[in-house]
Design a protein around this motif. Structure first.
Motif, PDB file in Angstrom:
ATOM      1  N   TYR A  98      36.719  65.890  31.107  1.00  0.00           N
ATOM      2  CA  TYR A  98      36.828  66.587  32.377  1.00  0.00           C
ATOM      3  C   TYR A  98      37.434  65.616  33.388  1.00  0.00           C
ATOM      4  O   TYR A  98      37.069  64.433  33.414  1.00  0.00           O
ATOM      5  CB  TYR A  98      35.455  67.017  32.883  1.00  0.00           C
ATOM      6  CG  TYR A  98      34.790  68.097  32.069  1.00  0.00           C
ATOM      7  CD1 TYR A  98      35.325  69.381  32.013  1.00  0.00           C
ATOM      8  CD2 TYR A  98      33.623  67.841  31.372  1.00  0.00           C
ATOM      9  CE1 TYR A  98      34.705  70.383  31.279  1.00  0.00           C
ATOM     10  CE2 TYR A  98      32.990  68.839  30.638  1.00  0.00           C
ATOM     11  CZ  TYR A  98      33.543  70.102  30.596  1.00  0.00           C
ATOM     12  OH  TYR A  98      32.925  71.087  29.858  1.00  0.00           O
ATOM     13  N   TRP A 147      31.128  63.179  40.190  1.00  0.00           N
ATOM     14  CA  TRP A 147      30.069  63.892  39.474  1.00  0.00           C
ATOM     15  C   TRP A 147      29.553  65.079  40.280  1.00  0.00           C
ATOM     16  O   TRP A 147      29.305  66.150  39.731  1.00  0.00           O
ATOM     17  CB  TRP A 147      28.924  62.943  39.149  1.00  0.00           C
ATOM     18  CG  TRP A 147      27.750  63.650  38.555  1.00  0.00           C
ATOM     19  CD1 TRP A 147      26.562  63.951  39.148  1.00  0.00           C
ATOM     20  CD2 TRP A 147      27.670  64.193  37.231  1.00  0.00           C
ATOM     21  NE1 TRP A 147      25.749  64.642  38.302  1.00  0.00           N
ATOM     22  CE2 TRP A 147      26.405  64.809  37.102  1.00  0.00           C
ATOM     23  CE3 TRP A 147      28.553  64.227  36.149  1.00  0.00           C
ATOM     24  CZ2 TRP A 147      25.989  65.427  35.942  1.00  0.00           C
ATOM     25  CZ3 TRP A 147      28.135  64.853  34.996  1.00  0.00           C
ATOM     26  CH2 TRP A 147      26.879  65.444  34.886  1.00  0.00           C
ATOM     27  N   GLN A 148      29.370  64.884  41.583  1.00  0.00           N
ATOM     28  CA  GLN A 148      28.924  65.991  42.425  1.00  0.00           C
ATOM     29  C   GLN A 148      29.932  67.142  42.398  1.00  0.00           C
ATOM     30  O   GLN A 148      29.545  68.313  42.281  1.00  0.00           O
ATOM     31  CB  GLN A 148      28.716  65.509  43.865  1.00  0.00           C
ATOM     32  CG  GLN A 148      27.494  64.621  44.052  1.00  0.00           C
ATOM     33  CD  GLN A 148      27.306  64.206  45.499  1.00  0.00           C
ATOM     34  OE1 GLN A 148      28.267  63.825  46.178  1.00  0.00           O
ATOM     35  NE2 GLN A 148      26.078  64.263  45.975  1.00  0.00           N
ATOM     36  N   LEU A 202      32.168  67.810  40.023  1.00  0.00           N
ATOM     37  CA  LEU A 202      32.195  68.414  38.697  1.00  0.00           C
ATOM     38  C   LEU A 202      30.965  69.283  38.472  1.00  0.00           C
ATOM     39  O   LEU A 202      31.057  70.390  37.925  1.00  0.00           O
ATOM     40  CB  LEU A 202      32.267  67.315  37.626  1.00  0.00           C
ATOM     41  CG  LEU A 202      32.271  67.798  36.170  1.00  0.00           C
ATOM     42  CD1 LEU A 202      33.528  68.605  35.876  1.00  0.00           C
ATOM     43  CD2 LEU A 202      32.150  66.613  35.212  1.00  0.00           C
ATOM     44  N   SER A 203      29.809  68.789  38.906  1.00  0.00           N
ATOM     45  CA  SER A 203      28.572  69.547  38.732  1.00  0.00           C
ATOM     46  C   SER A 203      28.624  70.870  39.483  1.00  0.00           C
ATOM     47  O   SER A 203      28.213  71.914  38.962  1.00  0.00           O
ATOM     48  CB  SER A 203      27.378  68.715  39.203  1.00  0.00           C
ATOM     49  OG  SER A 203      26.174  69.431  39.089  1.00  0.00           O
ATOM     50  N   GLN A 204      29.146  70.858  40.699  1.00  0.00           N
ATOM     51  CA  GLN A 204      29.265  72.090  41.469  1.00  0.00           C
ATOM     52  C   GLN A 204      30.258  73.052  40.828  1.00  0.00           C
ATOM     53  O   GLN A 204      30.035  74.257  40.780  1.00  0.00           O
ATOM     54  CB  GLN A 204      29.678  71.760  42.908  1.00  0.00           C
ATOM     55  CG  GLN A 204      28.603  71.033  43.713  1.00  0.00           C
ATOM     56  CD  GLN A 204      29.103  70.593  45.073  1.00  0.00           C
ATOM     57  OE1 GLN A 204      30.291  70.711  45.386  1.00  0.00           O
ATOM     58  NE2 GLN A 204      28.204  70.047  45.899  1.00  0.00           N
ATOM     59  N   ARG A 205      31.347  72.501  40.310  1.00  0.00           N
ATOM     60  CA  ARG A 205      32.376  73.344  39.714  1.00  0.00           C
ATOM     61  C   ARG A 205      31.889  74.031  38.443  1.00  0.00           C
ATOM     62  O   ARG A 205      32.249  75.166  38.150  1.00  0.00           O
ATOM     63  CB  ARG A 205      33.606  72.502  39.393  1.00  0.00           C
ATOM     64  CG  ARG A 205      34.833  73.309  38.971  1.00  0.00           C
ATOM     65  CD  ARG A 205      36.036  72.406  38.819  1.00  0.00           C
ATOM     66  NE  ARG A 205      35.895  71.537  37.674  1.00  0.00           N
ATOM     67  CZ  ARG A 205      36.572  70.404  37.502  1.00  0.00           C
ATOM     68  NH1 ARG A 205      37.403  69.992  38.435  1.00  0.00           N
ATOM     69  NH2 ARG A 205      36.396  69.670  36.423  1.00  0.00           N
ATOM     70  N   GLY A 258      26.345  73.305  37.984  1.00  0.00           N
ATOM     71  CA  GLY A 258      25.167  72.448  37.841  1.00  0.00           C
ATOM     72  C   GLY A 258      24.437  72.178  39.135  1.00  0.00           C
ATOM     73  O   GLY A 258      23.416  71.492  39.134  1.00  0.00           O
ATOM     74  N   GLY A 303      25.351  70.308  41.701  1.00  0.00           N
ATOM     75  CA  GLY A 303      25.784  69.117  42.435  1.00  0.00           C
ATOM     76  C   GLY A 303      24.749  68.032  42.538  1.00  0.00           C
ATOM     77  O   GLY A 303      24.865  67.131  43.384  1.00  0.00           O
ATOM     78  N   VAL A 361      22.859  61.833  39.465  1.00  0.00           N
ATOM     79  CA  VAL A 361      22.232  61.122  38.351  1.00  0.00           C
ATOM     80  C   VAL A 361      22.377  59.634  38.615  1.00  0.00           C
ATOM     81  O   VAL A 361      23.087  59.202  39.535  1.00  0.00           O
ATOM     82  CB  VAL A 361      22.888  61.503  37.005  1.00  0.00           C
ATOM     83  CG1 VAL A 361      22.669  62.976  36.699  1.00  0.00           C
ATOM     84  CG2 VAL A 361      24.372  61.185  37.017  1.00  0.00           C
ATOM     85  N   ALA A 390      29.019  64.854  29.442  1.00  0.00           N
ATOM     86  CA  ALA A 390      28.846  65.570  30.703  1.00  0.00           C
ATOM     87  C   ALA A 390      28.503  67.033  30.454  1.00  0.00           C
ATOM     88  O   ALA A 390      27.643  67.606  31.134  1.00  0.00           O
ATOM     89  CB  ALA A 390      30.109  65.454  31.549  1.00  0.00           C
ATOM     90  N   LEU A 450      25.110  69.040  31.679  1.00  0.00           N
ATOM     91  CA  LEU A 450      25.208  70.194  32.571  1.00  0.00           C
ATOM     92  C   LEU A 450      24.922  71.510  31.850  1.00  0.00           C
ATOM     93  O   LEU A 450      24.934  72.573  32.473  1.00  0.00           O
ATOM     94  CB  LEU A 450      26.614  70.250  33.194  1.00  0.00           C
ATOM     95  CG  LEU A 450      26.955  69.112  34.156  1.00  0.00           C
ATOM     96  CD1 LEU A 450      28.424  69.178  34.553  1.00  0.00           C
ATOM     97  CD2 LEU A 450      26.075  69.170  35.398  1.00  0.00           C
TER      98      LEU A 450
END
Length: 416
Positions: A44, A74-75, A77-80, A83, A85, A88, A125, A129
């Motif tokens: 990613y 990471w925030q 990607l997590s939101q997208r 997850g 946001g 970790v 990742a 997630l």
């Protein structure tokens, strides 16, 4: 006015060599190449992350900037990926980050200003997630990038800027499963501007089978230069299938010749977006004519003469009868000797070993012009011991030991 310290900043373009792939340099052209892209290595990517860090040394500032980029990336990607946001630990991030892409950076004695991209391992990742293996992808699509420049169209005849742009593009986040040839070997002959204009499904099936693909995508760019070193206009087309169907067409422009890579990179990104949108709305699908189909009686009807009786017996004097002969073959010499002995019998057209078992029982296919009983009698007259009947015979030299293979008794055998 800019301070003398900032004037000493040096623009640098580089990529942390943790994964395969190269790419990325900054450019003052107005085309925006930031954002997410895909990675052929299965990562990613989150791009366009701005960092501005001050530290005691330039190296410490850069390290701190990359650390901050990992957290921000990471925030995002997590939101997208749904997850939420959440953050970790830095140790967990270090285990998931597979590369840092430097889109633009300036390094001073104690300050680091940059626009970065972060590559996250898709497996790690995605597992964290909860999205591992969830993404839907297209069937494998053979990709033939064609560039028209100066009135000539080129694909893999020689290395082109358009081909290099597709080689740079990372496809890990894309829903399209691109099959990108290296441009070596037979690629230049099979994949060219002439081939994409051929609608023959049979020929396309042959080519797609060579590359393990199910369909074909043809991204095209037509470049026109206003004057040497001046503005370049690129007309991009996303084409699909043997019929060269156009999915999207758009035009991009850069102000000077040195910005050509930026123009092409932006074109690749928009073409990929167009293909993904077509996949989502169902217009990008595999051409059914490219699927291999076994020939059937409906497709290839066979005319049968009704006024001539069909002989269903085992004898076909015109074409010969196929007889399966099992024989002991303790060595290579015995195979050749048995074949020669069978061919010497009048009426035998051919004797070929179809299943070889040295030290065991081999199977030979004998084509004989006549009734199998005639062949049986000829073999017995030459000293062979015969078992079996019809078109399946088991032969042994008289007195030769058995190889331990049980064979069916002859029709005239009696119980002892």
């Amino acid at each position: 006015m800019m301070s003398p310290r900032l004037l000493r900043f040096l623009p640098i373009a580089l990529m942390l060599a943790v994964t395969g792939g190269i790419v990325v340099a900054q450019d003052d052209d107005p085309i925006d190449t930031s954002g997410s892209a895909g990675d052929g290595s299965g990562s990613y990517e989150v791009g366009g992350i701005q960092v501005d860090v001050t530290a005691k040394t330039a190296e410490a500032a850069r390290t701190g900037g990359w650390r901050i980029a990992q957290r921000k990336g990471w925030q995002m990607l997590s939101q997208r990926l749904g997850g939420g946001g959440g953050m970790v630990s830095d140790g967990t991030l270090d285990s998931m980050v597979s590369g840092i892409v430097v889109e633009n950076e300036q390094i001073g004695p104690n300050r680091y200003v940059a626009r970065l991209g972060v590559l996250f391992s898709r497996a790690r990742a995605g597992a964290l997630l909860g999205v591992a293996g969830r993404a839907e992808r297209s069937a494998p699509m053979l990709t033939i990038p064609i560039m028209w420049s100066g009135g000539a169209g080129q694909a893999f005849e020689q290395r082109t800027d358009w081909q290099e742009a597709w080689g740079r593009y990372r496809t890990g986040n894309s829903a399209i499963d691109y099959v990108r040839p290296a441009g070596t070997g037979p690629d230049s002959m099979l994949l060219n501007a002439g081939q994409v204009g051929r609608p023959s499904r049979a020929w396309w099936r042959t080519i797609l089978d060579q590359y393990g693909a199910s369909d074909v995508l043809v991204p095209v760019v037509r470049l026109s230069r206003q004057w040497p070193g001046g503005p370049i206009i690129g007309v991009f087309e996303a084409r699909h299938g043997p019929d060269n169907h156009i999915i999207a067409r758009f035009t991009l422009r850069v102000g000077n010749g040195e910005a050509l890579p930026v123009l092409l990179d932006a074109g690749v990104k928009r073409i990929d977006d167009a293909y993904q949108e077509a996949l989502r709305n169902g217009s990008l699908h595999t051409d059914p004519g490219l699927s291999y189909r076994l020939p059937s009686a409906v497709e290839t009807p066979v005319a049968v003469a009704t006024d001539v009786p069909i002989d269903t017996g085992p004898v076909d004097v015109a074409t010969g009868t196929a007889i399966s002969v099992q024989v002991d073959t303790p060595g290579v010499a015995s195979v050749s000797a048995t074949e020669a002995a069978l061919r010497s019998i009048p009426g035998v057209r051919s004797a070929i070993t179809t299943s070889l078992a040295l030290g065991g029982v081999s199977v030979m296919r004998v084509t004989f012009d006549g009734d199998p009983t005639v062949l049986r009698a000829a073999l017995e007259a030459r000293g062979w011991t015969i078992q079996g009947s019809g078109t399946t015979l088991r032969i042994r030299r008289a007195g030769a030991p058995s190889q331990g293979v049980t064979t069916p008794p002859a029709d005239n055998a009696t119980g002892g």
